[in-house]
Motif scaffolding. Sequence first.
Motif, PDB file in Angstrom:
ATOM      1  N   TRP B 323     -17.509   0.856  15.680  1.00  9.48           N
ATOM      2  CA  TRP B 323     -16.113   1.182  15.381  1.00  9.48           C
ATOM      3  C   TRP B 323     -15.880   1.331  13.881  1.00  9.48           C
ATOM      4  O   TRP B 323     -15.040   2.097  13.447  1.00  9.48           O
ATOM      5  N   ASP B 324     -16.616   0.556  13.101  1.00  8.43           N
ATOM      6  CA  ASP B 324     -16.348   0.458  11.677  1.00  8.43           C
ATOM      7  C   ASP B 324     -17.476   1.149  10.911  1.00  8.43           C
ATOM      8  O   ASP B 324     -18.609   0.659  10.891  1.00  8.43           O
ATOM      9  N   THR B 325     -17.159   2.291  10.285  1.00 10.72           N
ATOM     10  CA  THR B 325     -18.221   3.044   9.616  1.00 10.72           C
ATOM     11  C   THR B 325     -18.335   2.721   8.133  1.00 10.72           C
ATOM     12  O   THR B 325     -19.150   3.308   7.438  1.00 10.72           O
ATOM     13  N   SER B 326     -17.527   1.744   7.641  1.00 14.79           N
ATOM     14  CA  SER B 326     -17.418   1.560   6.193  1.00 14.79           C
ATOM     15  C   SER B 326     -18.753   1.235   5.529  1.00 14.79           C
ATOM     16  O   SER B 326     -19.002   1.652   4.409  1.00 14.79           O
ATOM     17  N   LYS B 327     -19.626   0.467   6.191  1.00 15.18           N
ATOM     18  CA  LYS B 327     -20.901   0.138   5.557  1.00 15.18           C
ATOM     19  C   LYS B 327     -22.078   0.868   6.193  1.00 15.18           C
ATOM     20  O   LYS B 327     -23.230   0.649   5.829  1.00 15.18           O
ATOM     21  N   ALA B 328     -21.825   1.664   7.207  1.00 15.18           N
ATOM     22  CA  ALA B 328     -22.912   2.302   7.943  1.00 15.18           C
ATOM     23  C   ALA B 328     -23.491   3.460   7.142  1.00 15.18           C
ATOM     24  O   ALA B 328     -22.806   4.073   6.326  1.00 15.18           O
ATOM     25  N   ASP B 329     -24.747   3.731   7.394  1.00 13.33           N
ATOM     26  CA  ASP B 329     -25.414   4.875   6.800  1.00 13.33           C
ATOM     27  C   ASP B 329     -24.791   6.151   7.399  1.00 13.33           C
ATOM     28  O   ASP B 329     -24.788   6.306   8.620  1.00 13.33           O
ATOM     29  N   PRO B 330     -24.239   7.035   6.535  1.00 15.12           N
ATOM     30  CA  PRO B 330     -23.575   8.238   7.081  1.00 15.12           C
ATOM     31  C   PRO B 330     -24.489   9.037   8.004  1.00 15.12           C
ATOM     32  O   PRO B 330     -24.014   9.638   8.979  1.00 15.12           O
ATOM     33  N   ALA B 331     -25.788   9.008   7.740  1.00 13.56           N
ATOM     34  CA  ALA B 331     -26.725   9.751   8.600  1.00 13.56           C
ATOM     35  C   ALA B 331     -26.734   9.173  10.007  1.00 13.56           C
ATOM     36  O   ALA B 331     -26.862   9.892  10.998  1.00 13.56           O
TER      37      ALA B 331
END
Lengths: 268, 371
Positions: B323-331
């Motif tokens: 749900w939370d993309t803030s720290k995820a690797d954009p790839a």
Amino acid sequence: MPGFGLSMGVTLTMLSLVVLLPIGALLMKGAAFGAGNVWDVVNTQRTWAALYLSFRLSLFAAAFNLVFGVLLAWVLVRYRFPGRKLIDAAVDLPFALPTAVAGIALTALYAPNGVFGSIAKDLGFRIAYTQWGILIALIFVGLPFVTRTVQPVIEEIEREVEEASATLGAGRFYTIRRVILPMLAPAALTGFALALARSVGEYGSVIFIAGNIPLQTEIAPLLIVIRLEEFDYDGASAIGIAMLFISFTMLLAINAVQIWSRRRIGHV
Amino acid sequence: MLTTIILAGRISAQGTRLENHADGRVTVSTGGLRLTGWPVAKAIRAATAAVALALLSVAAPGAARAESLLNVSYDPTRELYRAINEAFAADWQAKGNPEPQIETSHGGSGSQARAVIDGLQAQVVTLALAADIDKIAKAGKLPEDWQSKLPHNSSPYTSTIVFLVREGNPKGIKDWGDLVADGVEVITPNPKTSGGARWNYLAAWAWAEKNGQDPKVFVKSLFEHVPVLDSGARGATTTFAQRGIGDVLLAWENEAYLALQEMGDDQFDIVVPTVSVLAEPPVALVDGNITNDEQRKLAEAFLNYLYTPEAQAIIFKNFYRGWDTSKADPADVARFPKLDLVSIDSLGGWGKVQAEHFADGGIFDQIYVPK
């Protein structure tokens, strides 16, 4: 006899804990469910198909092991050849190997892209994921029983008996049929019964190679697991009781044959 | 007084006691010989102690210790929780707590639920279906309203069902409708034994509904194309990928990506259908198995940690939709295509779906197995 009280007590306690109580619990569960309900669960096309498949293939596998197991025992006892000790030790491997591992190994070999499976595929048939696959798994797990029960009996048979038979004018096949086989029969039947019993309940190795299609390759133990997955404990115990009942009847029949053969040829 | 001693294993000797040694052994005279060994009582005591120790060590894993946690999960989360456990343990210690012992047990979602009902001391369950946790709730181990206790229906990650096909997609499979073409073999586990397979079934059902087909007829013909029914998702992946059976595998999205990663993307392609289900594998705290406040704190922290940006990054990395993309690797995030995801609520919720479709004698039994 000294020590009878203690050893009998320990024996009965352990037997109750590990064998009699679980089976008793299964029967109690069925009794609480009601005989009519048990029958309703068993009397469906799918359950009959699974029971028929399990018992039929177990009989075939045990019959194969009866012939091949006696032959194997004969070769191991009567002949001396390089690697005999190794083969003798290898007979016990199906006992030692976790059945799931055996199942995965057999599936890898007999799948259409496996070593043997690819040959079968070229010849136009499938082994893994058909009833042939189940049969192979059942033969594998039941193999040691016949060999290991017959082996000591063959060791006991003295060659003089065969020589006596020959001097009285019997040919080789007559000797085998009238002298050797009757002596082996009780032990071989015991091995047959053990192999059969093992195959009927086998789950781990079969599940990987069977394909598990209802009415075609679904074994009765899997159906029990499916009922458990549905949280249907009553349905599962009903099928369990049916298997217990059929197995018990078959073992009784085998015992009767054993008693009959002992009477006919005398105690060996 | 006569004393019996054990010399080596099964050999014993009897004689008058001559000397007691510091280590507990004694020397006896049998008349002609002087022998030294353990007196029998002591040997029996040692044997009893060894047996007791063995029994204790068998019993020990069941007994919960204060700072330990057992997470009972389903098959395809092995890799995910290996990574999460490590990250959580580091985070927990960084907050000044002692090192927690986190164990995860994997298996079919239904059998895992049954194990918890039957007494497996799990403090946390992370299963494939809400219906399985509902069963545990019915057994009284956690409140019936468990799913409202954590954000997003208690599902810190979601997934969906996609197709894994052989390299180059030789059968030209684009959408659900192509699966029932002549000569196409479909691999899916058994919906009776696998939570993932229930999502497969419902995704096919949802597609048929949206495309003006009779879903019952469509799903029936779909299962007629299934040559092997494995009992779990991992087994089905093995059958398709390793054994070379079938043209298409209906799989969790994360399983499909994992297969690509493990076996090379030169062997398989992922095909995303136009419609699929929003699979929500939920998590819950099993109140009935919490032994003390310390453990509750740890279990709550573990579940809440799943929603932190750090854990969500791990979730994306392991091919689940977070749900939370803030720290995820954009790839990792970009990997997931948008598609029409049908939620379980629009199908009537798990209570209804479970009873109607998957119970004994339900729609799946009707279309698949003649009674």
